[in-house]
Motif scaffolding. Structure first.
Motif, PDB file in Angstrom:
ATOM      1  N   ALA A  47     -24.823-109.645  -5.890  1.00  0.00           N
ATOM      2  CA  ALA A  47     -26.022-109.753  -6.728  1.00  0.00           C
ATOM      3  C   ALA A  47     -26.487-108.394  -7.238  1.00  0.00           C
ATOM      4  CB  ALA A  47     -27.142-110.441  -5.951  1.00  0.00           C
ATOM      5  N   LEU A  48     -26.132-107.329  -6.517  1.00  0.00           N
ATOM      6  CA  LEU A  48     -26.487-105.974  -6.925  1.00  0.00           C
ATOM      7  C   LEU A  48     -25.394-105.318  -7.765  1.00  0.00           C
ATOM      8  CD1 LEU A  48     -28.058-104.666  -3.583  1.00  0.00           C
ATOM      9  CD2 LEU A  48     -29.268-105.406  -5.645  1.00  0.00           C
ATOM     10  N   GLY A  49     -24.294-106.040  -7.982  1.00  0.00           N
ATOM     11  CA  GLY A  49     -23.195-105.495  -8.768  1.00  0.00           C
ATOM     12  C   GLY A  49     -22.297-104.545  -8.007  1.00  0.00           C
ATOM     13  N   MET A  50     -22.384-104.521  -6.687  1.00  0.00           N
ATOM     14  CA  MET A  50     -21.567-103.623  -5.848  1.00  0.00           C
ATOM     15  C   MET A  50     -20.369-104.405  -5.322  1.00  0.00           C
ATOM     16  SD  MET A  50     -24.812-101.787  -3.917  1.00  0.00           S
ATOM     17  CE  MET A  50     -23.804-100.619  -3.011  1.00  0.00           C
ATOM     18  N   PHE A  51     -19.377-104.586  -6.180  1.00  0.00           N
ATOM     19  CA  PHE A  51     -18.321-105.556  -5.922  1.00  0.00           C
ATOM     20  C   PHE A  51     -17.345-105.121  -4.822  1.00  0.00           C
ATOM     21  CE2 PHE A  51     -19.538-106.391 -10.401  1.00  0.00           C
ATOM     22  CZ  PHE A  51     -20.050-107.655 -10.209  1.00  0.00           C
ATOM     23  N   TYR A  52     -17.027-103.843  -4.744  1.00  0.00           N
ATOM     24  CA  TYR A  52     -16.078-103.425  -3.712  1.00  0.00           C
ATOM     25  C   TYR A  52     -16.711-103.458  -2.324  1.00  0.00           C
ATOM     26  CZ  TYR A  52     -12.674-102.284  -7.265  1.00  0.00           C
ATOM     27  OH  TYR A  52     -11.779-102.380  -8.295  1.00  0.00           O
ATOM     28  N   ALA A  53     -17.994-103.136  -2.248  1.00  0.00           N
ATOM     29  CA  ALA A  53     -18.705-103.298  -0.976  1.00  0.00           C
ATOM     30  C   ALA A  53     -18.749-104.770  -0.592  1.00  0.00           C
ATOM     31  CB  ALA A  53     -20.124-102.734  -1.093  1.00  0.00           C
ATOM     32  N   ALA A  54     -18.975-105.631  -1.593  1.00  0.00           N
ATOM     33  CA  ALA A  54     -18.989-107.074  -1.350  1.00  0.00           C
ATOM     34  C   ALA A  54     -17.633-107.554  -0.846  1.00  0.00           C
ATOM     35  CB  ALA A  54     -19.373-107.820  -2.626  1.00  0.00           C
ATOM     36  N   LEU A  55     -16.561-107.028  -1.427  1.00  0.00           N
ATOM     37  CA  LEU A  55     -15.213-107.430  -1.011  1.00  0.00           C
ATOM     38  C   LEU A  55     -14.949-107.077   0.448  1.00  0.00           C
ATOM     39  CD1 LEU A  55     -12.321-108.397  -1.595  1.00  0.00           C
ATOM     40  CD2 LEU A  55     -11.816-106.101  -2.451  1.00  0.00           C
ATOM     41  N   ILE A  56     -15.281-105.858   0.827  1.00  0.00           N
ATOM     42  CA  ILE A  56     -15.053-105.425   2.209  1.00  0.00           C
ATOM     43  C   ILE A  56     -15.857-106.276   3.190  1.00  0.00           C
ATOM     44  CG2 ILE A  56     -15.385-103.520   3.831  1.00  0.00           C
ATOM     45  CD1 ILE A  56     -14.818-101.623   1.437  1.00  0.00           C
ATOM     46  N   LEU A  57     -17.129-106.488   2.872  1.00  0.00           N
ATOM     47  CA  LEU A  57     -17.989-107.283   3.758  1.00  0.00           C
ATOM     48  C   LEU A  57     -17.542-108.735   3.798  1.00  0.00           C
ATOM     49  CD1 LEU A  57     -21.448-105.786   2.743  1.00  0.00           C
ATOM     50  CD2 LEU A  57     -20.316-105.554   4.975  1.00  0.00           C
ATOM     51  N   MET A  58     -17.107-109.277   2.664  1.00  0.00           N
ATOM     52  CA  MET A  58     -16.641-110.663   2.625  1.00  0.00           C
ATOM     53  C   MET A  58     -15.418-110.844   3.515  1.00  0.00           C
ATOM     54  SD  MET A  58     -14.153-112.846   1.253  1.00  0.00           S
ATOM     55  CE  MET A  58     -13.453-111.957  -0.145  1.00  0.00           C
ATOM     56  N   LEU A  59     -14.460-109.921   3.428  1.00  0.00           N
ATOM     57  CA  LEU A  59     -13.256-110.014   4.257  1.00  0.00           C
ATOM     58  C   LEU A  59     -13.605-109.858   5.740  1.00  0.00           C
ATOM     59  CD1 LEU A  59     -10.750-107.966   2.060  1.00  0.00           C
ATOM     60  CD2 LEU A  59     -10.891-110.454   2.315  1.00  0.00           C
ATOM     61  N   THR A 160      -9.851-120.132  -0.896  1.00  0.00           N
ATOM     62  CA  THR A 160     -11.221-119.751  -1.245  1.00  0.00           C
ATOM     63  C   THR A 160     -11.455-118.265  -1.013  1.00  0.00           C
ATOM     64  OG1 THR A 160     -11.972-121.976  -0.629  1.00  0.00           O
ATOM     65  CG2 THR A 160     -13.655-120.273  -0.870  1.00  0.00           C
ATOM     66  N   ILE A 161     -10.943-117.741   0.080  1.00  0.00           N
ATOM     67  CA  ILE A 161     -11.081-116.308   0.350  1.00  0.00           C
ATOM     68  C   ILE A 161     -10.362-115.492  -0.722  1.00  0.00           C
ATOM     69  CG2 ILE A 161     -10.490-114.463   1.967  1.00  0.00           C
ATOM     70  CD1 ILE A 161     -10.777-116.613   4.211  1.00  0.00           C
ATOM     71  N   ALA A 162      -9.154-115.925  -1.089  1.00  0.00           N
ATOM     72  CA  ALA A 162      -8.409-115.226  -2.142  1.00  0.00           C
ATOM     73  C   ALA A 162      -9.168-115.285  -3.469  1.00  0.00           C
ATOM     74  CB  ALA A 162      -7.020-115.842  -2.292  1.00  0.00           C
ATOM     75  N   PHE A 163      -9.787-116.421  -3.747  1.00  0.00           N
ATOM     76  CA  PHE A 163     -10.579-116.579  -4.970  1.00  0.00           C
ATOM     77  C   PHE A 163     -11.774-115.645  -4.963  1.00  0.00           C
ATOM     78  CE2 PHE A 163     -14.292-119.107  -6.640  1.00  0.00           C
ATOM     79  CZ  PHE A 163     -14.092-118.788  -7.978  1.00  0.00           C
ATOM     80  N   PHE A 164     -12.497-115.582  -3.851  1.00  0.00           N
ATOM     81  CA  PHE A 164     -13.655-114.688  -3.765  1.00  0.00           C
ATOM     82  C   PHE A 164     -13.222-113.226  -3.912  1.00  0.00           C
ATOM     83  CE2 PHE A 164     -16.557-117.692  -1.081  1.00  0.00           C
ATOM     84  CZ  PHE A 164     -16.758-118.459  -2.208  1.00  0.00           C
ATOM     85  N   GLN A 172     -15.311-109.371 -14.315  1.00  0.00           N
ATOM     86  CA  GLN A 172     -15.412-109.643 -15.752  1.00  0.00           C
ATOM     87  C   GLN A 172     -14.734-110.953 -16.145  1.00  0.00           C
ATOM     88  OE1 GLN A 172     -13.622-107.301 -14.293  1.00  0.00           O
ATOM     89  NE2 GLN A 172     -11.793-106.725 -15.456  1.00  0.00           N
ATOM     90  N   TYR A 173     -13.870-111.459 -15.268  1.00  0.00           N
ATOM     91  CA  TYR A 173     -13.188-112.725 -15.523  1.00  0.00           C
ATOM     92  C   TYR A 173     -13.777-113.875 -14.703  1.00  0.00           C
ATOM     93  CZ  TYR A 173      -9.729-109.672 -17.686  1.00  0.00           C
ATOM     94  OH  TYR A 173      -9.104-108.737 -18.486  1.00  0.00           O
ATOM     95  N   PHE A 174     -15.031-113.710 -14.276  1.00  0.00           N
ATOM     96  CA  PHE A 174     -15.649-114.732 -13.424  1.00  0.00           C
ATOM     97  C   PHE A 174     -15.564-116.116 -14.042  1.00  0.00           C
ATOM     98  CE2 PHE A 174     -19.221-117.463 -12.390  1.00  0.00           C
ATOM     99  CZ  PHE A 174     -19.192-117.478 -11.004  1.00  0.00           C
ATOM    100  N   ASN A 175     -15.936-116.257 -15.305  1.00  0.00           N
ATOM    101  CA  ASN A 175     -15.985-117.584 -15.910  1.00  0.00           C
ATOM    102  C   ASN A 175     -14.616-118.261 -15.936  1.00  0.00           C
ATOM    103  OD1 ASN A 175     -18.750-117.608 -16.361  1.00  0.00           O
ATOM    104  ND2 ASN A 175     -18.585-116.765 -18.420  1.00  0.00           N
ATOM    105  N   VAL A 176     -13.583-117.502 -16.242  1.00  0.00           N
ATOM    106  CA  VAL A 176     -12.230-118.073 -16.270  1.00  0.00           C
ATOM    107  C   VAL A 176     -11.771-118.451 -14.870  1.00  0.00           C
ATOM    108  CG1 VAL A 176      -9.808-117.600 -16.793  1.00  0.00           C
ATOM    109  CG2 VAL A 176     -11.601-116.824 -18.361  1.00  0.00           C
ATOM    110  N   LEU A 177     -11.919-117.511 -13.936  1.00  0.00           N
ATOM    111  CA  LEU A 177     -11.474-117.764 -12.561  1.00  0.00           C
ATOM    112  C   LEU A 177     -12.267-118.912 -11.933  1.00  0.00           C
ATOM    113  CD1 LEU A 177     -11.145-114.061 -11.342  1.00  0.00           C
ATOM    114  CD2 LEU A 177      -9.272-115.640 -11.818  1.00  0.00           C
ATOM    115  N   ALA A 178     -13.591-118.914 -12.141  1.00  0.00           N
ATOM    116  CA  ALA A 178     -14.430-119.955 -11.554  1.00  0.00           C
ATOM    117  C   ALA A 178     -14.120-121.325 -12.138  1.00  0.00           C
ATOM    118  CB  ALA A 178     -15.912-119.609 -11.757  1.00  0.00           C
ATOM    119  N   ALA A 179     -13.849-121.392 -13.432  1.00  0.00           N
ATOM    120  CA  ALA A 179     -13.513-122.672 -14.054  1.00  0.00           C
ATOM    121  C   ALA A 179     -12.202-123.218 -13.499  1.00  0.00           C
ATOM    122  CB  ALA A 179     -13.416-122.507 -15.567  1.00  0.00           C
ATOM    123  N   ILE A 180     -11.221-122.337 -13.321  1.00  0.00           N
ATOM    124  CA  ILE A 180      -9.933-122.761 -12.765  1.00  0.00           C
ATOM    125  C   ILE A 180     -10.102-123.254 -11.327  1.00  0.00           C
ATOM    126  CG2 ILE A 180      -7.654-121.955 -12.026  1.00  0.00           C
ATOM    127  CD1 ILE A 180      -7.718-120.033 -14.434  1.00  0.00           C
TER     128      ILE A 180
END
Length: 207
Positions: A47-59, A160-164, A172-180
């Motif tokens: 939500a804060l746009g910190m995607f790599y931090a989000a990736l590490i925490l998600m994993l 789901t983990i791979a998708f996240f 930037q490809y959220f809409n395409v990836l999420a739709a698929i």
């Protein structure tokens, strides 16, 4: 789809670490709660746009999700533990895409909402099938020892983990990836409904 194979790879190291955590007095429910906290923090990072931090925490949160079961197997599995684990998973799975909607409602809102609908529908078929499987005394260990019956599908935990992770790497490809992925979830849900009809459609309910 990939969970069965993944379990064969990750269960041995997870079980070893889980045994050490159990000896240290760490509870399975405590690990589940910690995994939830880390997972929700990863959603905050999105939500804060910190995607790599989000990736590490998600994993890290998903590692904790695997470790809670390992700790439970090393100590004592409980019905509440299984219930708590699946409930926490559903909360995290909803919070992560919701964070993208919070980040940019105009850009991600419609497809993000569609994705959440597909999660809701797919989750409903999963839990409904688990209830019927329990009623008819079905069991499986293809995805490890679980408190609930885990029916197969095109979209499972591994996918789901791979998708996240892909969302964090290529936001930037959220809409395409999420739709698929939403389409894959809808396919899984309808396929599971067909499987339930084939398995239980001719079985009469006891009065």
């Amino acid at each position: 789809m990939l969970d069965g194979q993944m379990r064969r790879w990750i269960d041995p190291p997870l079980n070893f670490i889980g045994q050490q955590m159990a000896r240290a007095g760490i509870s399975a429910n405590g690990v589940t709660l910690a995994g939830l906290a880390i997972g929700l923090l990863s959603a905050v990072m999105v939500a804060l746009g910190m995607f790599y931090a989000a990736l590490i925490l998600m994993l890290l949160s998903r590692v904790m999700d695997g470790l809670d079961g390992a700790v439970a197997r090393a100590t004592q599995k409980t019905d509440f533990g299984g219930y708590f684990d699946i409930t926490v998973d559903f909360l995290f799975y909803g919070a992560f895409p919701f964070a993208f909607i919070v980040l940019d409602p105009a850009q991600y809102g419609v497809v993000g909402a569609l994705l959440l609908v597909s999660f809701y529908f797919n989750g409903g078929t999963f839990l409904g099938y688990a209830i019927l499987a329990e009623k008819h005394k079905l069991s499986t260990t293809k995805r490890g020892s679980k408190s609930l019956y885990f029916s197969t599908g095109l979209t499972e935990g591994t996918e789901t983990i791979a998708f996240f992770a892909a969302l964090c790497i290529w936001p930037q490809y959220f809409n395409v990836l999420a739709a698929i992925f939403a389409a894959a979830c809808f396919y899984t849900a309808f396929a599971r409904m067909l499987l339930a009809y084939q398995e239980f459609g001719g079985v009469k309910t006891e009065e």
